[in-house]
Design an enzyme around this catalytic site. Sequence first.
Site, PDB file in Angstrom:
ATOM      1  N   LYS A  43     -10.503   2.460   1.487  1.00  0.00           N
ATOM      2  CA  LYS A  43      -9.207   1.734   1.342  1.00  0.00           C
ATOM      3  C   LYS A  43      -9.623   0.251   1.331  1.00  0.00           C
ATOM      4  CE  LYS A  43      -6.548   5.022   3.711  1.00  0.00           C
ATOM      5  NZ  LYS A  43      -5.873   5.659   2.529  1.00  0.00           N
ATOM      6  N   ASN A  46     -11.247  -0.317  -2.053  1.00  0.00           N
ATOM      7  CA  ASN A  46      -9.958  -0.304  -2.949  1.00  0.00           C
ATOM      8  C   ASN A  46      -9.553  -1.597  -3.063  1.00  0.00           C
ATOM      9  OD1 ASN A  46     -10.761   2.292  -3.596  1.00  0.00           O
ATOM     10  ND2 ASN A  46      -9.351   3.092  -2.671  1.00  0.00           N
ATOM     11  N   THR A 214       6.323   0.307   2.874  1.00  0.00           N
ATOM     12  CA  THR A 214       6.201   0.953   1.769  1.00  0.00           C
ATOM     13  C   THR A 214       6.991   2.245   1.860  1.00  0.00           C
ATOM     14  OG1 THR A 214       3.800   1.767   2.223  1.00  0.00           O
ATOM     15  CG2 THR A 214       3.864  -0.179   1.463  1.00  0.00           C
ATOM     16  N   GLY A 216       6.601   4.641  -0.925  1.00  0.00           N
ATOM     17  CA  GLY A 216       6.334   5.537  -2.008  1.00  0.00           C
ATOM     18  C   GLY A 216       7.208   5.268  -3.313  1.00  0.00           C
ATOM     19  N   GLY A 219       9.990   2.492  -3.229  1.00  0.00           N
ATOM     20  CA  GLY A 219       9.726   0.974  -3.326  1.00  0.00           C
ATOM     21  C   GLY A 219       9.171   0.595  -1.976  1.00  0.00           C
ATOM     22  N   ASP A 241      -2.389   9.691 -11.336  1.00  0.00           N
ATOM     23  CA  ASP A 241      -3.027  10.025 -10.183  1.00  0.00           C
ATOM     24  C   ASP A 241      -2.777   8.731  -8.994  1.00  0.00           C
ATOM     25  OD1 ASP A 241      -4.916  10.220  -8.053  1.00  0.00           O
ATOM     26  OD2 ASP A 241      -6.630   9.697  -9.270  1.00  0.00           O
ATOM     27  N   GLY A 246      -1.326   2.645  -2.734  1.00  0.00           N
ATOM     28  CA  GLY A 246      -1.210   1.756  -1.647  1.00  0.00           C
ATOM     29  C   GLY A 246      -2.141   0.683  -1.620  1.00  0.00           C
ATOM     30  N   ASP A 247      -3.369   0.958  -1.933  1.00  0.00           N
ATOM     31  CA  ASP A 247      -4.279  -0.020  -1.747  1.00  0.00           C
ATOM     32  C   ASP A 247      -3.985  -1.209  -2.813  1.00  0.00           C
ATOM     33  OD1 ASP A 247      -5.537   1.311   0.244  1.00  0.00           O
ATOM     34  OD2 ASP A 247      -6.748   2.443  -1.163  1.00  0.00           O
ATOM     35  N   ASN A 271       4.357  -4.440  -6.346  1.00  0.00           N
ATOM     36  CA  ASN A 271       4.982  -2.903  -6.570  1.00  0.00           C
ATOM     37  C   ASN A 271       4.550  -2.801  -8.192  1.00  0.00           C
ATOM     38  OD1 ASN A 271       6.272  -1.333  -5.310  1.00  0.00           O
ATOM     39  ND2 ASN A 271       8.152  -2.162  -5.355  1.00  0.00           N
TER      40      ASN A 271
END
Length: 300
Positions: A43, A46, A214, A216, A219, A241, A246-247, A271
Amino acid sequence: MEKHRKIAVVGSINTDMVVLSERIPLKGETVYGSDITYTPGGKGANQAAAMAKLGAEVEMFGCVGNDGNGRNMLENLKKNGVGTEHIGILDGIPTGLAIITVGEQDNTIVIIAGANGRVDKRYVDGIKERLKTYDMVVLQHEIPLDTVHYVIEFCSENGIPVILNPAPAAKVPMEIVDKVTCLTPNEHEAGLIFGNDIPTERLLEKYPEKLVVTQGSKGVSTCLKTGEVLTVPARKSQVVDTTGAGDTLNGAFALRFACGDSIHDALRYANTAAGLSVEKFGAQSGMPSAEEVERALVSC
Ligand code: RIB
């Protein structure tokens, strides 16, 4: 003119071992995978890569093992323009590894900390003077939690803004919540930190423009200083994928927020970046450039 910002990430560096499967196996079940790939992840790394791809000046702080995976991960960070000078290369312990199953437009991840578990207070003491030169520090939960809290205490004493992405889920003491500039949990992580008895909207109202939740494909939400709860809907994407989405969101948000964007603009940008990242395979390989995000923002 936009201010130039220098951002530090103190966090994890992993090699991702990714298995593609038609679906994610149930408990006790065996399924066939169609392919296996080794790609850069973690994380921390990333989020650093996401920011660098978007044009930020970023340095990564953390540790890898003195092994092939560690060397590849350092090369990859350098290739993305991330500073690696202070990354520890440790003997006798492997580079962090993540075992990821990708299927059904989702994933499951098991991480083996390896060298990430050695990012301790002594390591932080050695980078303190360097950290003072950054405009923002970004942290996650893939290095020891007492190290994360130690960095936050240090940043708070030195007036350095901090974004904490509390993933994977773990409790965060309230005195640490008070000291961060922004906290960016998903709904599950927020429940673990604040309890599940308070609805997300009420929770957001308690921490205006500090708590960003967050959700997913639904939004991302925050509460503005005016008291209005704002939800920025997720971009409609052709999902390949979701690993690292999130990163990407956290990296893009941290960068735009550090550059002085309003929280609304920073979340809209983040976003969109996250929505673009899921259209390609791999945690980092799908991360967009600033031009790609700008183009997507104009067309939506
Ligand atoms: O957030 C995705 C990341 O989580 C993967 O790259 C994996 O390394 C784990 O840390």
